[in-house]
Design an enzyme around this catalytic site. Structure first.
Site, short mmCIF file in Angstrom:
data_model
loop_
_atom_site.label_atom_id
_atom_site.label_comp_id
_atom_site.label_asym_id
_atom_site.label_seq_id
_atom_site.Cartn_x
_atom_site.Cartn_y
_atom_site.Cartn_z
N ARG A 127 -2.94 -11.88 19.38
CA ARG A 127 -4.16 -11.86 18.57
C ARG A 127 -4.85 -13.22 18.56
O ARG A 127 -6.09 -13.31 18.57
CB ARG A 127 -3.84 -11.42 17.15
CG ARG A 127 -3.38 -9.97 17.06
CD ARG A 127 -3.23 -9.52 15.63
NE ARG A 127 -2.17 -10.22 14.93
CZ ARG A 127 -0.90 -9.84 14.91
NH1 ARG A 127 -0.54 -8.74 15.56
NH2 ARG A 127 0.00 -10.52 14.23
N ARG A 136 0.81 -1.22 0.00
CA ARG A 136 0.00 0.00 0.00
C ARG A 136 0.85 1.27 0.00
O ARG A 136 0.32 2.37 -0.08
CB ARG A 136 -0.92 0.02 1.22
CG ARG A 136 -1.94 -1.11 1.26
CD ARG A 136 -2.90 -0.93 2.42
NE ARG A 136 -3.86 -2.01 2.51
CZ ARG A 136 -3.69 -3.11 3.21
NH1 ARG A 136 -2.57 -3.27 3.90
NH2 ARG A 136 -4.61 -4.04 3.25
N LYS A 151 2.25 -22.80 17.73
CA LYS A 151 1.79 -22.23 19.01
C LYS A 151 0.59 -21.31 18.83
O LYS A 151 -0.18 -21.10 19.76
CB LYS A 151 2.94 -21.50 19.72
CG LYS A 151 3.62 -20.40 18.91
CD LYS A 151 2.91 -19.06 18.98
CE LYS A 151 3.54 -18.06 18.04
NZ LYS A 151 2.86 -16.75 18.05
#
Length: 326
Positions: free
Chosen positions: A245, A51, A181
């Site tokens: 996250r 971007r 993980k």
């Protein structure tokens, strides 16, 4: 006693003055954190994002080290694109992406090595939460390559008094530790979201380690790698921090949120979601036992509830603790 406050101002002092040009591909949280760590050593750094305004050709032509920190879904296409660009003959490729390619089930390093068979490829992975690095908090990681000289070159680029870098020669094991993980972090997020307590979380993380090792060694990693920073270390960081996250995905599912809603709220990639789906296909092909990954897969695909996933793990047949270690 004088109190020492850890901050970018008093820890992030240049420790070296290197002239190895580095290009970081990806300007997300992790790519930006790695670029900052390299600049601490006065390393010449250029960054690129699809971007951004800079062309890919402009930022990679003079690089001696090219580090990729984009999401898994874009790795194969980016590697193919770089293949068409004139690069330095001795350029080192470093991957900091954690995931599995949906089309080929390969890891990022396998994609890079296949695309550039005559160049060293290294893997950077460890218990590294980018938000903590942004705060100047100390951390450690692993840079792994079959070419030890290449690993040592990258080690020097990033090592500082806030970031300790170790080397090893097991890039696949290092990479698989960081990849697998993420699946386990979703499971632990569910455990915490259901408020099952410290006992349950500790048991789950402990059982997650042999599952990661079992899968990782059968896919080509070395067993001892999974006891190190890129295995156990990354597992602990990702499974115990709300900054993760993937942990947030599991926690949100346990609260009854839809997966699409959780991912939209995150505003960034949770690689464990894609990894789980690819991993289940691959372990099925290989005949590998992966009970935690299987329940995470069923949960992500709406086949069971979080409560049913926990019950399925608790009701498995009784067995000795160490029966399934690699």
């Amino acid at each position: 006693m004088t109190e020492i406050t850890l901050s970018p101002q008093n820890l992030a002092e240049p420790t070296q003055n290197l002239s190895t040009p580095l290009t970081v591909l990806g300007q997300g949280a992790w790519g930006s954190a790695l670029a900052h760590l390299a600049r601490i050593n006065n390393t010449p750094v250029q960054t690129w994002s699809r971007r951004g305004k800079e062309s890919l050709e402009a930022v990679v032509g003079n690089a001696k080290v090219i580090l990729c920190a984009i999401s898994m879904k874009g790795v194969a296409a980016l590697a193919a694109r770089l293949k068409t660009i004139p690069l330095q003959p001795d350029v080192i490729f470093v991957t900091a992406t954690k995931g599995l390619d949906p089309a080929t089930k390969r890891t990022p390093s396998q994609i890079w090595q296949t695309t550039f068979p005559d160049h060293p490829v290294a893997v950077l992975s460890g218990p590294n939460l980018s938000k903590e690095i942004d705060l100047g908090l100390p951390a450690a990681t692993v840079i792994a390559s079959e070419d030890l000289a290449a690993a040592e070159t990258v080690q020097e680029l990033f090592s500082s008094d806030i970031f300790r870098v170790y080397t090893n020669t097991d890039p696949l094991g290092t990479e698989l530790g960081g990849t697998l993980k993420n699946v386990m972090a979703i499971a632990v997020g569910v455990c915490d979201g259901l408020k099952l307590g410290t006992n349950a979380r500790s048991a789950l993380i402990t059982r997650a380690l042999p599952e990661v090792m079992r899968i990782g060694t059968l896919l080509g990693g070395q067993a001892e790698t999974f006891y190190g920073l890129s295995g156990l270390g990354d597992l602990l960081a990702t499974c115990t921090s709300p900054l993760s996250r993937n942990y947030q995905v599991g926690y949100g599912l346990a609260q009854g949120k839809a997966l699409d809603e959780i991912l939209e709220e995150l505003g960034s990639t949770a690689e464990g979601v894609n990894t789980t789906c690819v991993l289940v296909d691959r372990v099925y092909d290989e005949g590998i036992s992966a009970p935690i990954a299987w329940q995470v897969y069923r949960l992500l695909n709406g086949k069971i509830t979080p409560q049913e996933a926990v019950a399925a793990l608790m009701e498995r047949e009784l067995k000795p603790e160490y029966c399934d270690l690699p």
